[in-house]
Structures are given as structure tokens and as C-alpha cells.
Enzyme design. Structure first.
Site, short mmCIF file in Angstrom:
data_model
loop_
_atom_site.label_atom_id
_atom_site.label_comp_id
_atom_site.label_asym_id
_atom_site.label_seq_id
_atom_site.Cartn_x
_atom_site.Cartn_y
_atom_site.Cartn_z
N ARG A 112 0.84 -1.19 0.00
CA ARG A 112 0.00 0.00 0.00
C ARG A 112 0.88 1.25 0.00
NH1 ARG A 112 1.84 3.39 4.19
NH2 ARG A 112 1.53 2.46 6.24
N GLU A 211 -6.27 7.59 7.96
CA GLU A 211 -5.11 8.36 8.45
C GLU A 211 -4.58 9.30 7.37
OE1 GLU A 211 -2.06 6.04 10.32
OE2 GLU A 211 -0.53 7.50 9.78
N ARG A 215 -5.36 5.66 0.82
CA ARG A 215 -4.45 4.53 0.97
C ARG A 215 -4.75 3.64 -0.21
NH1 ARG A 215 -2.01 3.55 6.09
NH2 ARG A 215 -1.24 5.58 6.79
N CYS A 257 1.57 11.06 9.12
CA CYS A 257 2.56 10.56 10.07
C CYS A 257 3.95 10.61 9.42
CB CYS A 257 2.23 9.13 10.48
SG CYS A 257 3.45 8.42 11.60
N THR A 259 6.36 8.71 9.74
CA THR A 259 6.91 7.39 9.39
C THR A 259 6.51 6.99 7.97
OG1 THR A 259 4.94 6.21 10.17
CG2 THR A 259 6.73 6.58 11.77
N ARG A 266 4.11 0.65 2.38
CA ARG A 266 4.36 -0.49 3.26
C ARG A 266 4.06 -1.73 2.46
NH1 ARG A 266 2.97 -3.90 7.66
NH2 ARG A 266 0.71 -3.79 7.42
N ARG A 295 4.64 -7.04 12.57
CA ARG A 295 3.36 -6.64 13.15
C ARG A 295 2.49 -7.89 13.34
NH1 ARG A 295 1.16 -1.02 10.11
NH2 ARG A 295 3.10 0.17 10.36
N GLU A 300 -1.51 -2.76 12.73
CA GLU A 300 -0.67 -2.13 13.72
C GLU A 300 -1.21 -2.37 15.13
OE1 GLU A 300 -0.55 1.97 12.88
OE2 GLU A 300 1.51 2.09 13.50
#
Ligand code: ADP
Ligand code: DAR
Length: 342
Positions: A112, A211, A215, A257, A259, A266, A295, A300
Site C-alpha cells: 500500500r 489516516e 491509501r 505521520c 513514518t 508499506r 506486526r 498495527e
């Protein structure tokens, strides 16, 4: 605003990098969207078990609050203030024959990317009207997709609890009520403006306004990582002709975020390595060597089940998309080799 109460045993990047000096320098600043340091750090102040604890409200946050974001970005990604991100979305450059053609180890593969709409605030600072505009304009673009990417949009508003729970259980839909996201205002007006687009086979999906504003997800059973990446690239290139993405040559694709900056990618497998998991030190030695994250299988902050783990690339910024997937692929090959040896 006073300096927050951050206990000595707090290990988040916020606790590590928000010195009183940095706090004093940033505490009275506000972005053009009115986003403040207090809002940026609230998630980590309320959730002392955060890994990071800080979110951006807009692209400007990364410049205005650089005294806090730069050391976090350097610490997490090994990426300096003057470094330039490079993108490479060419699947031909990925060396990744299926590492598990007999399907003995890899249950499923998912890759993603996060994307946000250019020239709008990110989720933490967006207004309801702007978020609703993102939903309608993104869905308008998605509804023009053809071939394997053709599908339908399902708003969360009005979705039955059964349908929602099934989509979450089957790893397709985001969870609700994440306390980390809640603390930075990412759950405001929930569930309005949120939803999921997917094709018939649910191998191509797009989350809207979780978020990040998009995505973009490619996923399937088994370990054909290259096929999953190729589908994702095709989707990204189709969608970006319809929706302008927030990007700059320093941080790459801009995300809420830190990260997720850069590739915002990811790449993960759900992989069964029960023997290796009996020695977590040996397991982590391999994932550390290959810059991988472990994970649980429900995303998460979840746990593994039945010896199946979610293994994905840790680095997202300062490497290209091909390198991020290659990181994951090479690590998975090493994990399978180690599991076979046991
Ligand atoms: P993200 O990857 O979008 O940052 P999470 O780690 O929370 O978010 O995962 C989101 C969902 O995707 C979860 O339901 C998780 O189980 C699912 N998922 C992640 N990787 C895989 C995979 N390789 N196969 C199947 N489902 C996956
Ligand atoms: N839960 C937050 C974010 C960590 C990174 N994961 C994201 N962005 N989904 C934390 O600080 O732990």
C-alpha cells in the site's frame, strides 16, 4: 501551552526529541491552516505508549515545526534535512520471482501507499467541508477506472455493522476508533467522508480519508510480490491522472505521520514461520538486518495468530518504491531459508 508532562520512561520519538528548548522555539507557531505544535504532539502526550507520537496537519507543518520533525525523520528514516527523496515505480527494476511458489509459508501479500491531495490540509487540520470534497473528488476519479481496477465505492456512512466487521476481519478495511489517530483529530466527523473502494476480487482497494486521504492498496493470497507491486503501480499511475498528490523533492509524498513520508509505502506479507518464532531473538536478528518490521496479523498494534506474522519494510523515505519492496522481498527470502533450516 506549558511543556507537557513526559515521564522519564516514555520511549516515543516525541519524548526523545521534544526538548524544552525545541518546545520553547515552536510552541507559539501556527501554520496557515491554524495547526499548532500542541495539536501535532497531542497524540503522543495522551498516548505515552506511542512509537512516534507526532503528526503533521499540513505539508507546512514539516517546515514550521522542523525543530521537532527533522530529528524524528532523521532518527526513524536515517534521512537528513538536506537530503532529496527519489521515486522509482518501475516494476521491471524489482528482482522478485515468487519466493514461495508452493504456498508453504506466505499466506498473503499486500502493498500500500499513502497519498494526500495537493494544496489541501492533511487529515488532522482538514475541515469537514474539505474532507467531504476530498471524498467526492477522489471517488469521481476512482469511478473512471477500467479493467482490473474497475470497482465500486462503499461509504462508511450507512454501511451495516456486519459488512463493516467482515471487511475488517478479512483484512480489507481499516479499524475504527484508533486512539492515536483520535488524539490528533483524525477521527473528527467519523464516519462521514470515509469509505472504501474495491474491485470485484478485492485485489485492488482504496481507503478514503482514514489516516491519509488515500491509501492505495494491492493485495492477494500467496507470495507473488511482483504481481502485487505491478498492479499497485498501474493503480497509482491511473489515479494520479485524476487526483493531484501532495509531493515535494525533499520529503517525497506528504503524509500525516512522519513514518510514512517518501514512498509512503508499506509492502507486507502474512507469513507462517512457527519454528523461527520460537526464537524471537533469531527472528528479530533477520528482520533487523533487512530493515523489516514485525506486526500482528490484524494491523498495527495487533498480535500474531497461529505463528503467522505481518512482515514489512521499515524504511519508506530516502529509498525508492522498488528498493522498499526489494527490502521486504530479500528479508522474506531470508526468513523462509531460516524456517526451512529449522
Ligand atoms: P497499513 O498497512 O495500512 O499501515 P495496518 O498495518 O493497520 O495498516 O494494516 C491494515 C490492514 O491490512 C489490516 O487489516 C491488516 O491485517 C491488513 N494487512 C496488512 N498486510 C497484509 C497482508 N500481507 N495480507 C493480508 N492482510 C494484510
Ligand atoms: N500509532 C502512532 C503512529 C505510528 C506509525 N503508524 C502509523 N502512522 N499508522 C504511534 O506513534 O505509535
Amino acid at each position: 501551552m506549558n511543556y507537557p508532562n513526559l515521564p522519564k520512561d516514555c520511549t516515543s520519538m516525541l519524548c526523545k526529541h521534544l526538548s524544552p528548548e525545541v518546545f520553547e522555539a515552536l510552541k507559539d507557531k501556527k501554520t496557515a491552516n491554524g495547526f499548532t505544535l500542541e495539536q501535532a504532539i497531542n497524540s503522543g502526550v495522551l498516548n505515552l505508549d506511542s512509537g512516534i507520537g507526532v503528526y503533521a496537519g499540513d505539508a507546512e507543518s514539516y517546515e514550521l515545526f522542523d525543530g521537532l520533525f527533522d530529528p524524528i525523520i532523521e532518527d526513524y528514516h536515517g534521512f537528513g534535512k538536506n537530503d532529496k527523496h527519489q521515486s522509482n515505480l518501475n516494476p521491471d527494476d524489482l528482482k522478485a520471482p515468487n519466493p514461495d511458489p508452493e504456498g508453504k509459508f506466505i499466506v498473503s501479500t499486500r502493498i500500500r501507499v499513502g497519498r494526500n491531495v495537493a494544496n489541501l490540509p492533511l487529515g488532522p487540520a482538514i475541515s469537514k467541508e474539505q474532507r467531504d470534497f476530498v471524498e467526492s473528488s477522489v471517488v469521481e476519479g476512482l469511478n473512471t477506472l477500467e479493467g482490473e481496477l474497475k470497482g465500486s465505492y462503499h461509504p462508511l456512512l450507512g454501511m451495516s455493522k456486519e459488512v463493516q466487521d467482515d471487511l475488517i476481519k478479512d483484512h480489507f478495511l481499516f479499524k475504527e476508533g484508533d486512539r492515536f489517530l483520535d488524539a490528533v483529530g483524525l477521527n473528527r466527523n467519523w464516519p462521514e467522508g470515509r469509505g472504501i473502494y474495491h474491485n470485484t476480487d478485492k485485489t485492488f482497494l482504496v481507503w478514503v480519508n482514514e489516516e491519509d486521504q488515500l491509501r492505495i492498496i494491492s493485495m492477494q493470497q500467496g507470495g507473488d510480490i511482483k504481481e502485487v507491486f505491478t498492479r499497485l503501480v498501474s493503480a497509482i499511475k491511473s489515479i494520479e491522472t485524476k487526483v493531484p498528490f501532495s509531493y515535494n523533492d525533499h520529503l517525497g509524498y506528504i503524509t500525516s505521520c512522519p513514518t510514512n513520508l517518501g514512498t509512503a509505502m508499506r509492502a507486507s506479507v502474512h507469513i507462517a514461520v512457527p519454528k523461527l518464532a520460537e526464537d524471537m531473538d533469531a527472528f528479530k536478528a533477520i528482520t533487523d538486518k533487512h530493515h523489516l518490521q514485525i506486526r500482528g496479523i490484524h494491523g498495527e498494534h495487533s498480535q500474531s495468530e497461529g505463528g503467522v506474522y505481518d512482515i514489512s519494510n521499515l524504511r519508506r523515505l530516502g529509498i525508492t518504491e522498488v528498493e522498499a519492496v526489494q527490502d521486504m522481498y530479500d528479508g522474506v527470502v531470508a526468513l523462509i531459508t531460516a524456517e526451512k533450516a529449522l
